[in-house]
Design an enzyme around this catalytic site. Structure first.
Site, mmCIF file in Angstrom:
data_model
loop_
_atom_site.group_PDB
_atom_site.id
_atom_site.type_symbol
_atom_site.label_atom_id
_atom_site.label_comp_id
_atom_site.label_asym_id
_atom_site.label_seq_id
_atom_site.Cartn_x
_atom_site.Cartn_y
_atom_site.Cartn_z
ATOM 1 N N ARG A 46 -37.797 25.930 -27.738
ATOM 2 C CA ARG A 46 -37.785 24.500 -27.393
ATOM 3 C C ARG A 46 -37.033 24.271 -26.090
ATOM 4 O O ARG A 46 -36.190 25.076 -25.711
ATOM 5 C CB ARG A 46 -37.039 23.691 -28.457
ATOM 6 C CG ARG A 46 -37.676 23.670 -29.808
ATOM 7 C CD ARG A 46 -36.704 23.077 -30.832
ATOM 8 N NE ARG A 46 -37.054 23.504 -32.171
ATOM 9 C CZ ARG A 46 -37.863 22.840 -32.982
ATOM 10 N NH1 ARG A 46 -38.373 21.712 -32.603
ATOM 11 N NH2 ARG A 46 -38.161 23.316 -34.178
ATOM 12 N N HIS B 156 -43.437 8.365 -32.419
ATOM 13 C CA HIS B 156 -43.228 8.186 -30.984
ATOM 14 C C HIS B 156 -43.192 6.712 -30.586
ATOM 15 O O HIS B 156 -42.268 6.248 -29.913
ATOM 16 C CB HIS B 156 -44.357 8.919 -30.246
ATOM 17 C CG HIS B 156 -44.282 8.778 -28.766
ATOM 18 N ND1 HIS B 156 -44.983 7.816 -28.083
ATOM 19 C CD2 HIS B 156 -43.565 9.459 -27.856
ATOM 20 C CE1 HIS B 156 -44.707 7.929 -26.796
ATOM 21 N NE2 HIS B 156 -43.849 8.921 -26.636
ATOM 22 N N GLU C 275 -25.713 -20.311 1.691
ATOM 23 C CA GLU C 275 -27.068 -19.790 1.529
ATOM 24 C C GLU C 275 -27.836 -19.717 2.832
ATOM 25 O O GLU C 275 -29.029 -19.465 2.833
ATOM 26 C CB GLU C 275 -27.828 -20.595 0.474
ATOM 27 C CG GLU C 275 -27.843 -22.092 0.709
ATOM 28 C CD GLU C 275 -28.544 -22.861 -0.417
ATOM 29 O OE1 GLU C 275 -29.187 -22.251 -1.261
ATOM 30 O OE2 GLU C 275 -28.418 -24.101 -0.415
ATOM 31 N N GLY D 280 -25.534 -19.025 -2.663
ATOM 32 C CA GLY D 280 -26.886 -19.214 -3.195
ATOM 33 C C GLY D 280 -27.705 -18.021 -2.740
ATOM 34 O O GLY D 280 -28.304 -18.021 -1.670
ATOM 35 N N THR D 281 -27.679 -16.980 -3.560
ATOM 36 C CA THR D 281 -28.254 -15.712 -3.094
ATOM 37 C C THR D 281 -29.784 -15.707 -3.094
ATOM 38 O O THR D 281 -30.381 -14.786 -2.556
ATOM 39 C CB THR D 281 -27.704 -14.543 -3.936
ATOM 40 O OG1 THR D 281 -27.751 -14.919 -5.314
ATOM 41 C CG2 THR D 281 -26.291 -14.208 -3.540
ATOM 42 N N ASP E 138 -31.667 -18.238 -1.620
ATOM 43 C CA ASP E 138 -31.988 -18.609 -0.239
ATOM 44 C C ASP E 138 -31.386 -17.635 0.769
ATOM 45 O O ASP E 138 -31.974 -17.353 1.804
ATOM 46 C CB ASP E 138 -31.486 -20.031 0.044
ATOM 47 C CG ASP E 138 -32.500 -21.058 -0.425
ATOM 48 O OD1 ASP E 138 -33.680 -20.927 -0.067
ATOM 49 O OD2 ASP E 138 -32.113 -21.970 -1.182
ATOM 50 N N CYS F 292 -24.310 -18.150 -7.421
ATOM 51 C CA CYS F 292 -25.148 -18.849 -8.403
ATOM 52 C C CYS F 292 -26.640 -18.592 -8.232
ATOM 53 O O CYS F 292 -27.454 -19.246 -8.862
ATOM 54 C CB CYS F 292 -24.850 -20.341 -8.375
ATOM 55 S SG CYS F 292 -25.175 -21.091 -6.773
HETATM 56 C C1 PEP Z 1 -29.964 -20.233 -4.319
HETATM 57 O O1 PEP Z 1 -30.536 -20.523 -3.269
HETATM 58 O O2 PEP Z 1 -29.521 -19.106 -4.560
HETATM 59 C C2 PEP Z 1 -29.762 -21.240 -5.368
HETATM 60 C C3 PEP Z 1 -29.048 -20.965 -6.428
HETATM 61 O O3 PEP Z 1 -30.335 -22.457 -5.225
HETATM 62 P P1 PEP Z 1 -31.886 -22.781 -5.336
HETATM 63 O O4 PEP Z 1 -32.515 -21.676 -6.071
HETATM 64 O O5 PEP Z 1 -31.964 -24.087 -6.027
HETATM 65 O O6 PEP Z 1 -32.329 -22.882 -3.914
HETATM 66 MG MG MG Z 2 -30.747 -22.507 -2.578
#
Ligand code: PEP
Ligand code: MG
Length: 763
Positions: free
Chosen positions: A83, A355, A617, A638-639, A641, A704
């Protein structure tokens, strides 16, 4: 240096002997009844790959020693199995040879096992599970024992705890007078382990003892293969058992309480996938519906989708973003891509250790196995059950928690978690540094966020409050207003609606902090299409407002510069609501590029109890972070944008148009809108944070965007010095877990560094 390991000279190194090999060594040391074996190491595999040669002399000696230990000669009462044994679990992906009786065949097979490291399904499995290609495999040569020898023989698979629920106590399946493959392939439907208990109580007691010894040694739930040969128990293999998310949580919490592992260890044991899988959906009021068939509840959760009968069709459907349930008589390792593409799996054969059951459980998708009353016709692409015919494309609902199959799309509800998860998350709170908040815009979402343990609302998008039809009309009236009077009328209505919303929200918060983001309308989202209206004046106005690049257009604070009254209306509505219900409120300004914009909005705030922050952002905001920090009470990245801006990828279109191809071609490793791009966006954020904190050391920094709820991104954000993450309520448990895990890892690393420093200085 030896490259063939027998139990006399054995070490427990997984990187040398693979998981199975190292575990066999341990079992020998624990004096468990293991059939005699030897292991050809991964070094030998590497040498074989390089030169094509095997260590023939050492293998010969080991075979002779094996003959001595069993007291039998190869081919004369002694047969062996060969094996694979890799340092990473790859169940069923490589070749196994059984009942080998000639020394020459032992060599050929060893080669087959080594060669099978590169077979297509093993390659695909490694790719899916991110297993490095250069790990390699060892080979185990073990004396065969026969579970089909006589009436007092049999074979089984035993988990030391229930792999679906995590409950304590042996769980598994048993087949009397049968070989291991009969069980694994699903050819014969096995009996539950309890029937083994009634048939052979002494051996069952012995098995229970083995389970305790193994758990005490490995400090983990074990998946054990055993065989009875003429009333004698042999343990063939043990490994950490694959388990559902629900089981992973319960086992970790229980083991911490039993003193087998620490609380820290319990938190590290549970993966985000475990929790995600475990927060699975279920059917709302299943008692209202009549199942069309029932099978074994193999992997928890309910799902509804159209059926397909071919794994490749499942893959095609996934490409088209369609959800499908894969229906097969049984599955095998070649089907791995199809299973991974489907949202659920239904099989007509095979038990709970087949499986399909193991793979889906690990993937966290619902699965029903061994549904023998379902008669599948692969040619006709349909199945029949209880007089019903279900054809390809028909929608069914499967409940992997009960094993029931229903016709049509039944309403599903999200899971509410268990007491063990709640307990684990309470422990997690004690180890994490990041505050975990929720993105929530409505009273209902805030209630949900509280239920999931949110420590605040990190993003309340105010434009979302206008989605209901009568509210949409109010915001449209403002956008389309041509005269001051029309505008004022629209604003008065909006202000009334907003105040109502905020009062309700503040009541629900009960003192929990909230960040309210002022309107960030990409205007097009709120306008009727030209086709929707016959009014020529309205058509003209819509055409005027139409933008070529709305996501880079007239939105966020830009709107407040051209029409200050809209932000003023919101700020006043917040202040009025706060006068009615006490609340800890911060205001956030979206799409900021310059300090002057922030000052523009700051000038509108009369309520001195309101804090004001910048939504980071735009790239320019990051470049001017030091300046912005002078006047901002907090930042929140605002990751979504920011990623759009850094990549110049439209967040609306990239996924549909080219991003999928980028990912398939390996040009990008992850979708940057889901997993934070550390090297680009992350570096920009780190730079901005360091400039901002130079200006204001106490500046609070949050994140966020969507990535704030993704575990790998959270690990980075912790190390980048972020204070809080804010994500959708359903992701809060995962975010808390990831935040605690990175906290624990950081603590361990610091302790290790201290230890090394003490060694260096001789302290
Ligand atoms: C962002 O841009 O990361 C965000 C949280 O805001 P929205 O998605 O509303 O543009
Ligand atoms: Mg945004």
């Amino acid at each position: 240096m030896s490259i063939v390991y027998q139990f006399t000279n054995a070490c427990e190194d997984k990187n040398l002997l693979g998981n199975k090999g190292a575990n066999l060594v341990v079992m020998n040391k624990l004096r468990l009844p293991v059939p005699p074996e030897f292991v050809i190491s991964i070094d030998a595999y590497k040498e074989y790959k390089r030169s094509g040669n095997l260590p023939l002399e050492e293998i010969k000696q080991a075979l002779e020693a094996l003959e001595q230990r069993t007291g039998k000669r190869l081919g004369q009462g002694l047969a062996v199995s060969v094996r694979s044994s890799a340092p990473a679990s790859m169940p069923g992906m490589m070749d196994t040879m059984l009942d080998v009786k000639e020394a020459a065949d032992v060599l050929t097979s060893i080669k087959r096992v080594f060669d099978s490291w590169d077979n297509p399904r093993a390659v695909e499995y490694r790719r899916l599970n991110r297993i490095p290609v250069d790990l390699g495999t060892a080979a185990i040569i073990q004396a065969m024992v026969f579970g089909d020898l006589d009436e007092k023989s049999g074979t089984g698979v035993m988990f030391t705890r229930n792999p679906s629920t995590g409950e304590r106590g042996l769980f598994g399946e048993y087949l009397s007078k049968a070989k291991g493959e009969d069980l694994v392939s699903g050819r014969r439907t096995p009996q539950p382990i309890s029937s083994f208990q009634s048939e052979m109580p002494d051996l069952y007691a012995q098995l229970k003892e083995v389970a305790i010894i193994l758990e005490n040694h490995f400090h983990d739930m074990q998946d054990v293969e055993f065989t009875i040969e003429s009333d004698r128990l042999y343990i063939l293999q043990t490994r950490s058992g694959k388990r559902s998310g629900q089981a992973a949580v319960k086992i970790a919490v229980d083991m911490a309480k039993e003193g087998l592992i620490s609380r820290e260890e319990a938190i590290l044991r549970v993966s985000a996938d475990d929790v995600r899988a475990f927060l699975h959906r279920r059917i709302e009021s299943p008692e209202k519906y009549k199942p069309i068939a029932r099978g074994l509840a193999a992997a928890h959760g309910a799902t509804t989708a159209a059926v397909v009968f071919d794994p490749l069709e499942a893959v095609e459907a996934k490409r088209r973003n369609e959800r499908v349930i894969l229906v097969r008589p049984e599955t095998n390792p070649d089907d791995i891509q199809g299973i991974s593409a489907a949202v659920g799996v239904l099989t007509s054969r095979g038990g709970l250790t087949s499986h399909a059951a193991i793979v889906t459980r690990a993937m966290g998708k619902p699965c029903i196995c061994g549904t023998e009353e379902v008669k599948i016709d692969l040619e006709a692409k349909q199945f029949e059950t209880r007089g019903q015919t279900v054809k390809k494309g028909d929608v069914i609902t499967i409940d992997g928690s009960t094993g029931s199959i229903y016709l049509g799309a039944l309403p599903l509800v999200e899971s509410e978690g268990t007491s063990e998860l709640a307990e684990l998350l309470t422990w997690a709170d004690g180890f994490k540094r990041l505050t975990v908040k929720a993105n929530a815009d409505t009273v209902e979402a805030i209630a949900l966020a509280k239920k999931f343990g949110a420590e605040g609302i990190g993003l309340c998008r105010t434009e979302r409050q206008f989605n209901a039809p009568e509210r949409l009309a109010a915001i449209r009236a403002f956008i389309l207003a041509e005269t001051e009077t029309q505008k004022e009328k629209a604003l008065a209505l909006l202000r009334e609606l907003q105040k109502e919303d905020f009062v309700a929200i503040f009541r629900e918060l009960q003192g929990m902090p909230i960040i309210i983001r002022l309107l960030d309308l990409p205007l097009h989202e709120f306008l009727p299409s030209e086709a929707e209206t016959s009014d020529p004046d309205l058509k003209k106005r819509i055409a005027e407002l139409c933008e070529t690049n709305p996501m880079l257009g007239h939105r966020g604070v830009r709107l407040a510069v051209t029409s200050p009254e809209i932000y003023q209306m919101q700020i006043d509505a917040i202040a009025e609501a706060r006068a009615e219900v006490e609340a800890n409120v911060s205001i956030m300004v979206p799409q900021v590029i310059t300090l002057q914009e922030l000052m523009w909005v700051k000038g509108m705030i009369k309520d001195k109890g309101l804090k004001i922050g910048v939504m980071m952002e735009t790239v320019r905001a990051c470049m001017r972070a030091g300046w912005l920090a002078k006047e901002a009470d907090f930042f929140s990245f605002g990751t979504n944008d920011l990623t759009q801006a850094v990549y110049s990828f439209s967040r609306e279109d990239a996924e549909k148009k080219f991003l999928t191809t980028y990912l398939e071609a390996g040009i990008l490793k992850d979708n940057p809108f889901l997993v934070l791009d550390i090297k680009g966006v992350g570096r920009l954020m780190e730079t901005a944070i360091s400039w901002a904190r130079k200006e204001k050391a106490s500046l609070e920094v949050g994140v966020c965007g969507e990535q704030a709820g993704e575990p790998r991104s959270i690990m980075f954000l912790h190390s980048a010095g972020v204070d809080s993450v804010s994500c959708s309520p359903f992701r809060i448990p995962i975010a808390k877990l990831a935040a605690a895990q990175v906290g624990i890892m950081e603590k361990r690393l610091a302790a290790e560094e201290k230890r090394l420093a003490a060694l260096v200085t001789g302290g």
